[in-house]
Design a protein around this motif. Sequence first.
Motif, PDB file in Angstrom:
ATOM      1  N   ILE A 156      13.367  26.498  -1.972  1.00 49.29           N
ATOM      2  CA  ILE A 156      13.876  27.113  -0.854  1.00 49.29           C
ATOM      3  C   ILE A 156      14.177  26.088   0.109  1.00 49.29           C
ATOM      4  O   ILE A 156      13.056  25.605   0.604  1.00 49.29           O
ATOM      5  N   GLU A 157      15.121  25.818   0.160  1.00 46.68           N
ATOM      6  CA  GLU A 157      15.070  25.169   1.337  1.00 46.68           C
ATOM      7  C   GLU A 157      16.184  25.738   3.189  1.00 46.68           C
ATOM      8  O   GLU A 157      17.352  25.972   3.000  1.00 46.68           O
TER       9      GLU A 157
ATOM     10  N   ASP B 261      12.169  19.850   3.304  1.00 43.24           N
ATOM     11  CA  ASP B 261      12.663  21.397   4.021  1.00 43.24           C
ATOM     12  C   ASP B 261      12.001  22.564   3.522  1.00 43.24           C
ATOM     13  O   ASP B 261      11.980  22.874   3.254  1.00 43.24           O
ATOM     14  N   GLN B 262      11.811  21.579   1.830  1.00 37.83           N
ATOM     15  CA  GLN B 262      11.319  22.567   0.849  1.00 37.83           C
ATOM     16  C   GLN B 262      10.744  23.296   1.194  1.00 37.83           C
ATOM     17  O   GLN B 262       9.405  22.484   1.586  1.00 37.83           O
ATOM     18  N   VAL B 263      10.317  24.878   1.301  1.00 41.67           N
ATOM     19  CA  VAL B 263       8.902  25.398   1.292  1.00 41.67           C
ATOM     20  C   VAL B 263       9.406  27.051  -0.407  1.00 41.67           C
ATOM     21  O   VAL B 263      10.292  26.329  -0.786  1.00 41.67           O
TER      22      VAL B 263
ATOM     23  N   VAL C  79      16.849  28.362  10.799  1.00 44.72           N
ATOM     24  CA  VAL C  79      15.988  29.637  10.069  1.00 44.72           C
ATOM     25  C   VAL C  79      14.536  28.596   9.701  1.00 44.72           C
ATOM     26  O   VAL C  79      14.557  27.332   9.519  1.00 44.72           O
ATOM     27  N   ALA C  80      12.950  29.116  10.475  1.00 41.85           N
ATOM     28  CA  ALA C  80      12.361  28.539  10.127  1.00 41.85           C
ATOM     29  C   ALA C  80      10.782  29.170   8.665  1.00 41.85           C
ATOM     30  O   ALA C  80      11.271  30.304   8.952  1.00 41.85           O
ATOM     31  N   VAL C  81       9.547  28.727   8.792  1.00 39.77           N
ATOM     32  CA  VAL C  81       8.737  29.667   8.107  1.00 39.77           C
ATOM     33  C   VAL C  81       7.558  30.098   8.448  1.00 39.77           C
ATOM     34  O   VAL C  81       7.202  29.125   9.561  1.00 39.77           O
TER      35      VAL C  81
ATOM     36  N   VAL D 137      19.729  28.281   4.172  1.00 42.03           N
ATOM     37  CA  VAL D 137      19.950  29.245   5.165  1.00 42.03           C
ATOM     38  C   VAL D 137      20.781  29.611   5.486  1.00 42.03           C
ATOM     39  O   VAL D 137      21.673  29.944   6.260  1.00 42.03           O
ATOM     40  N   GLU D 138      20.542  28.278   6.620  1.00 39.54           N
ATOM     41  CA  GLU D 138      21.143  28.443   7.808  1.00 39.54           C
ATOM     42  C   GLU D 138      22.595  28.270   8.166  1.00 39.54           C
ATOM     43  O   GLU D 138      23.399  28.631   8.221  1.00 39.54           O
ATOM     44  N   VAL D 139      22.690  27.608   6.662  1.00 40.80           N
ATOM     45  CA  VAL D 139      24.329  26.875   5.776  1.00 40.80           C
ATOM     46  C   VAL D 139      24.769  27.736   6.122  1.00 40.80           C
ATOM     47  O   VAL D 139      25.964  28.740   6.593  1.00 40.80           O
ATOM     48  N   ALA D 140      24.310  29.250   5.419  1.00 42.14           N
ATOM     49  CA  ALA D 140      24.689  30.159   5.035  1.00 42.14           C
ATOM     50  C   ALA D 140      25.289  31.243   6.455  1.00 42.14           C
ATOM     51  O   ALA D 140      26.125  31.820   6.087  1.00 42.14           O
ATOM     52  N   LEU D 141      24.156  31.170   7.527  1.00 46.78           N
ATOM     53  CA  LEU D 141      24.444  31.752   8.255  1.00 46.78           C
ATOM     54  C   LEU D 141      26.018  31.745   9.326  1.00 46.78           C
ATOM     55  O   LEU D 141      26.733  32.358   9.576  1.00 46.78           O
TER      56      LEU D 141
END
Length: 658
Positions: free
Chosen positions: A247-248, A238-240, A267-269, A252-256
Amino acid sequence: MPQRAVLRLVCDTDYVQLGAGDVIAHLSNPAFDAATFEIWGALLNGACLAVIPRQAVLSPSELAAALDRHGVTTLFLTTALFNVMARDAPRALTGRTVLFGGEAVEPRWVAAGLSHGNPGRLLHMYGPTEATTFATWHEVRVVDPDTSSVPIGRPIANTEVYVLDRNGEPVPCGIPGEIHIGGPGLAIGYLGRPDLTAERFVGHPFVSESGKRLYRTGDRARYRNDGAIEFLGRLDDDQVKIRGHRIEPGEVEVALRALPQVRDAVVAVHGDTAETRRLTACVVPSPGPTPTPAELWRELRRTLPEYMVPGAIVLLAAMPLTPNGKLDRRALPDPVDLAEQRTGFHVPPQNPLQQMIAAIWEELLGIRNFGVRDSFFELGGHSLLAAQMMDAVERACGVKIPLTLLFTQPTIAGLAAAIRRRTRASAASITAVNAAGSRPPLFFLHGDFTGGGFYCIPLARALGDDQPFYAIHPHGLDGHAVPESIEAMADERIRALRRMRPTGPYVLGGHCNGAFVALEIARKLVEQGEEVPMVVLLDAKAPQRAASASRSIKTAKTNPVPQVPATPGAINPGHGKRDMFARYRAAVASYEPAPYSGRVVVLRSETTRDRRPDLGWSLLGAGVETYTIPGDHHSSITRHVAETAARIRTCIETADSP
């Protein structure tokens, strides 16, 4: 990162030759791996290092000036920044060795950089941080107009690059595989993460020497027929990459989800290009008080770097699911509407200046339904977009505002107020927006005493270089007292007009309240023997007393209308905007226009509710033409300025001089 990795990057290499005569620009954040090339490329080769301030880096025009001032010969730009420079300031590339990379390229901007920038050398670079900045290079000499990519080329000196299949075997030309990198540029590993080090740094399959490794990049690529490598994107992880940072979204989802106010998060791009790509987060709050996006952003910034903080957050009652109970990503809200769901109530633009800025934000951010008090950064903006936005505002308004202002006043209302403050020092009642051109000049009373009339700049530009355009400011805006009557306003503006251009012909125009003064100026100039081929009245309803004037049209053709003396009373602009508005309303209410036999063109916006096709102006004379223009009272002169200008230009071209 071992020292030999840095030496391999900048010493005795093949993609660039650096020496004592070079000046290398230091544009990158020191935490970004490109800084390794910039700093050590200069220091280890006897070259000069030109440290460019962050504010200049984010402004194309300022960056171009800084590169010239320091005599920069070599610079690296992230792909996103390169795109901006190729579009807005290509001269910054001229004659220099320009390296760019960090994410997938858009060939159209590479072609633009080549053709308009004419760099000495243009190098497309590729390489993850784990391989010390650069691993491959490709010198761009031409870009095929039908291509969808630009190659990342071949390995730089002292570097091994392989494209391998799932079994670790080299792939033939045209077949996708994973990029593996070897050589002295490899990092030692991830600090405190032996498991991840073992996963990504694997044994070298083609060298028997103990300890030799390859780094698995997770990037897909293939060999072209000419042997160059073509980047194809990421593998199945899922890296972008966003603004040069890998960024994976899962991190960010884990942090949220770690926040007590959050029950679930996805989290989406969103965005297709390097400039528009951004993270958006959908959050299901925990039971209890609902957090605001601002609170969630504040908490995330405690644990995440700025580039990993989502640009937009939308709160949901529940995540959408498929019939099988899995997350239905396609049912997540459209990011275009995120701003409305995030902030709820919005204060709409109040004047043409705010409308102009809002249109720029809408184009850059790709969203709708935001207000003049919403923060640019909370709507998904970032530093690179901020620089583009400020440049666009400068081009539209003709006023330069420092980028740093945006970090203290990141709203449309704040920017508009700052622009007004910057121009308030000028006491000129008439501004020459375009003094050149052979056509009869258009003197335009913009009537915008709250927004400053900055919409005149794009309007003049849309009318063409050959159309002289002078903006006449309303009383009060220019620092002078406000007369009590339309006639007195016209008398004062005629004196200023004649100082600038003593004789006609004059084409007059006005928007809103400015239309009344424009018509009165035209009538007085005709009485004084001047030529007025046309008066253009934009989205202005005829005053209530126009009906009484219509009864005098026949006698007016044979008997001159006496001059209405200026009312001596006037209000000082320092008495406040509310008093100024009251004075204008009173002047309009008491204005009884005299008949006018010249050509009058009425442009009414398509949303005007007045049932009179000509908005009542035909009561003043027979020479009234009416046309409908797109938009409303404000957007017709901002968002739809091109269509409005086209109609005005056509009318000017067909005007018959008396």
